[in-house]
Each structure stands twice: as C-alpha cells, then as structure tokens.
Write a protein that holds these residues in place. Sequence first.
Motif, mmCIF file in Angstrom:
data_model
loop_
_atom_site.group_PDB
_atom_site.id
_atom_site.type_symbol
_atom_site.label_atom_id
_atom_site.label_comp_id
_atom_site.label_asym_id
_atom_site.label_seq_id
_atom_site.Cartn_x
_atom_site.Cartn_y
_atom_site.Cartn_z
ATOM 1 N N ALA A 3 31.057 44.658 33.335
ATOM 2 C CA ALA A 3 32.374 44.869 33.951
ATOM 3 C C ALA A 3 32.246 44.982 35.460
ATOM 4 O O ALA A 3 33.099 44.491 36.203
ATOM 5 C CB ALA A 3 33.035 46.113 33.371
ATOM 6 N N GLY A 4 31.174 45.599 35.917
ATOM 7 C CA GLY A 4 30.918 45.694 37.352
ATOM 8 C C GLY A 4 30.643 44.335 37.958
ATOM 9 O O GLY A 4 31.112 44.026 39.057
ATOM 10 N N LEU A 5 29.881 43.507 37.264
ATOM 11 C CA LEU A 5 29.613 42.147 37.736
ATOM 12 C C LEU A 5 30.897 41.325 37.790
ATOM 13 O O LEU A 5 31.128 40.580 38.744
ATOM 14 C CB LEU A 5 28.583 41.469 36.842
ATOM 15 N N THR A 6 31.725 41.481 36.773
ATOM 16 C CA THR A 6 33.013 40.792 36.762
ATOM 17 C C THR A 6 33.882 41.253 37.920
ATOM 18 O O THR A 6 34.566 40.444 38.559
ATOM 19 C CB THR A 6 33.730 41.024 35.416
ATOM 20 N N ALA A 7 33.827 42.549 38.224
ATOM 21 C CA ALA A 7 34.595 43.082 39.352
ATOM 22 C C ALA A 7 34.153 42.442 40.663
ATOM 23 O O ALA A 7 34.990 42.092 41.501
ATOM 24 C CB ALA A 7 34.433 44.601 39.420
ATOM 25 N N LEU A 8 32.854 42.261 40.837
ATOM 26 C CA LEU A 8 32.348 41.618 42.052
ATOM 27 C C LEU A 8 32.894 40.196 42.179
ATOM 28 O O LEU A 8 33.335 39.777 43.253
ATOM 29 C CB LEU A 8 30.818 41.592 42.052
ATOM 30 N N LEU A 9 32.876 39.462 41.072
ATOM 31 C CA LEU A 9 33.377 38.089 41.090
ATOM 32 C C LEU A 9 34.884 38.043 41.321
ATOM 33 O O LEU A 9 35.385 37.173 42.045
ATOM 34 C CB LEU A 9 33.006 37.367 39.803
ATOM 35 N N ASP A 10 35.611 38.982 40.728
ATOM 36 C CA ASP A 10 37.063 39.040 40.933
ATOM 37 C C ASP A 10 37.388 39.297 42.400
ATOM 38 O O ASP A 10 38.291 38.670 42.968
ATOM 39 C CB ASP A 10 37.694 40.130 40.071
ATOM 40 N N LEU A 11 36.651 40.210 43.016
ATOM 41 C CA LEU A 11 36.882 40.513 44.430
ATOM 42 C C LEU A 11 36.507 39.328 45.316
ATOM 43 O O LEU A 11 37.193 39.033 46.297
ATOM 44 C CB LEU A 11 36.114 41.766 44.843
ATOM 45 N N PRO A 18 31.399 52.890 44.204
ATOM 46 C CA PRO A 18 31.124 54.156 43.517
ATOM 47 C C PRO A 18 29.681 54.197 42.989
ATOM 48 O O PRO A 18 28.997 53.173 42.941
ATOM 49 C CB PRO A 18 32.130 54.167 42.369
ATOM 50 N N ASP A 19 29.250 55.383 42.580
ATOM 51 C CA ASP A 19 27.897 55.556 42.043
ATOM 52 C C ASP A 19 27.646 54.652 40.846
ATOM 53 O O ASP A 19 26.543 54.164 40.653
ATOM 54 C CB ASP A 19 27.656 57.009 41.635
ATOM 55 N N GLU A 20 28.673 54.449 40.052
ATOM 56 C CA GLU A 20 28.564 53.574 38.879
ATOM 57 C C GLU A 20 29.679 52.544 38.940
ATOM 58 O O GLU A 20 30.857 52.896 39.027
ATOM 59 C CB GLU A 20 28.695 54.382 37.587
ATOM 60 N N LEU A 21 29.319 51.290 38.932
ATOM 61 C CA LEU A 21 30.305 50.212 38.876
ATOM 62 C C LEU A 21 30.242 49.657 37.454
ATOM 63 O O LEU A 21 29.512 48.716 37.152
ATOM 64 C CB LEU A 21 29.988 49.153 39.928
ATOM 65 N N THR A 22 30.988 50.325 36.572
ATOM 66 C CA THR A 22 30.932 50.047 35.133
ATOM 67 C C THR A 22 32.347 49.833 34.600
ATOM 68 O O THR A 22 33.321 49.864 35.352
ATOM 69 C CB THR A 22 30.287 51.224 34.383
ATOM 70 N N ASP A 23 32.437 49.681 33.307
ATOM 71 C CA ASP A 23 33.719 49.499 32.642
ATOM 72 C C ASP A 23 34.674 50.646 32.972
ATOM 73 O O ASP A 23 35.876 50.444 33.105
ATOM 74 C CB ASP A 23 33.497 49.379 31.134
ATOM 75 N N ASP A 24 34.136 51.847 33.115
ATOM 76 C CA ASP A 24 34.965 53.023 33.394
ATOM 77 C C ASP A 24 35.538 53.024 34.809
ATOM 78 O O ASP A 24 36.600 53.598 35.038
ATOM 79 C CB ASP A 24 34.162 54.315 33.192
ATOM 80 N N THR A 25 34.855 52.418 35.760
ATOM 81 C CA THR A 25 35.265 52.512 37.158
ATOM 82 C C THR A 25 35.690 51.197 37.800
ATOM 83 O O THR A 25 36.399 51.200 38.799
ATOM 84 C CB THR A 25 34.114 53.081 38.016
ATOM 85 N N SER A 26 35.253 50.080 37.252
ATOM 86 C CA SER A 26 35.448 48.797 37.932
ATOM 87 C C SER A 26 36.917 48.401 38.070
ATOM 88 O O SER A 26 37.312 47.850 39.093
ATOM 89 C CB SER A 26 34.650 47.692 37.256
ATOM 90 N N GLY A 27 37.739 48.671 37.077
ATOM 91 C CA GLY A 27 39.159 48.317 37.156
ATOM 92 C C GLY A 27 39.853 49.029 38.302
ATOM 93 O O GLY A 27 40.580 48.408 39.090
ATOM 94 N N ASP A 28 39.640 50.337 38.400
ATOM 95 C CA ASP A 28 40.233 51.116 39.494
ATOM 96 C C ASP A 28 39.688 50.672 40.845
ATOM 97 O O ASP A 28 40.421 50.622 41.833
ATOM 98 C CB ASP A 28 39.973 52.608 39.296
ATOM 99 N N PHE A 29 38.401 50.343 40.878
ATOM 100 C CA PHE A 29 37.775 49.908 42.120
ATOM 101 C C PHE A 29 38.389 48.594 42.593
ATOM 102 O O PHE A 29 38.754 48.446 43.765
ATOM 103 C CB PHE A 29 36.261 49.765 41.933
ATOM 104 N N VAL A 30 38.525 47.635 41.700
ATOM 105 C CA VAL A 30 39.120 46.341 42.052
ATOM 106 C C VAL A 30 40.559 46.528 42.508
ATOM 107 O O VAL A 30 40.990 45.949 43.506
ATOM 108 C CB VAL A 30 39.035 45.334 40.883
#
Length: 111
Positions: free
Chosen positions: A56-64, A17-29
């Motif tokens: 949160a976006g960085l954490t999402a990358l690591l989780d994935l 997404p345009d923003e990989l932040t706290d608002d979007t990263s959970g849904d993205f993961v």
Amino acid sequence: MQITTEVFGKVLVAHTPDELTDDTSGDFVHALSDAINEQHYQVVLQMDRSDLLDSAGLTALLDLQDLTREHGGNLKISGLEEPGKKILEMTRLDQRIDIFDSVIEAVSSFQ
C-alpha cells in the motif's frame, strides 16, 4: 494525518510517517494531494524516518508520482534507508522514481 512539510523555492519537501503501510498510506496520499493541488508540483519525500513500507505504501508513492506528473511536476525520494532501497530495487520502482541520499541533492535536481 498531520504531515510535516517545508518549501524550498518551488519544491515541497514532505516528511513521510514512520510507517507507510495500509493503515497510513491513504491518509498520507490525501494530505499530500491537497498540497500538490495547491500548486506544489515538485515534491520530495523525505523518507529517513520510514521504517516500514508495504504494498500500500508503494502504491501511495506511485499515486503521488502520477498526481505530480499530471500537473507537469515530479516526485523524488530522499533519505531512504537500506531496507527501503532494497524494496524499491526488488519492485523496480527505483527505475520509476529518482532516489537521492539527501534532501539537498533531491531539491537541487529540480533546478
């Protein structure tokens, strides 16, 4: 969250997404986890549209990345613009996740 994906052989390319932040990263993961669990263990994140990346976006990358590796695969990034590259350098995530300039390079690196 609707995520645009493409499959090239055994490699799943997902557009972030345009923003990989706290608002979007959970849904993205969550959305990408479903695709990974459907046997797409080689994943390229096309991040050319992502203008904003927070912790949160960085954490999402690591989780994935962890999820793909649990299945014997890997996660790679392509198309990341300069601000994002700097963030990954500063946090040293560029040493954990392979970064490519283009999707073609990233997909080809799996073969």
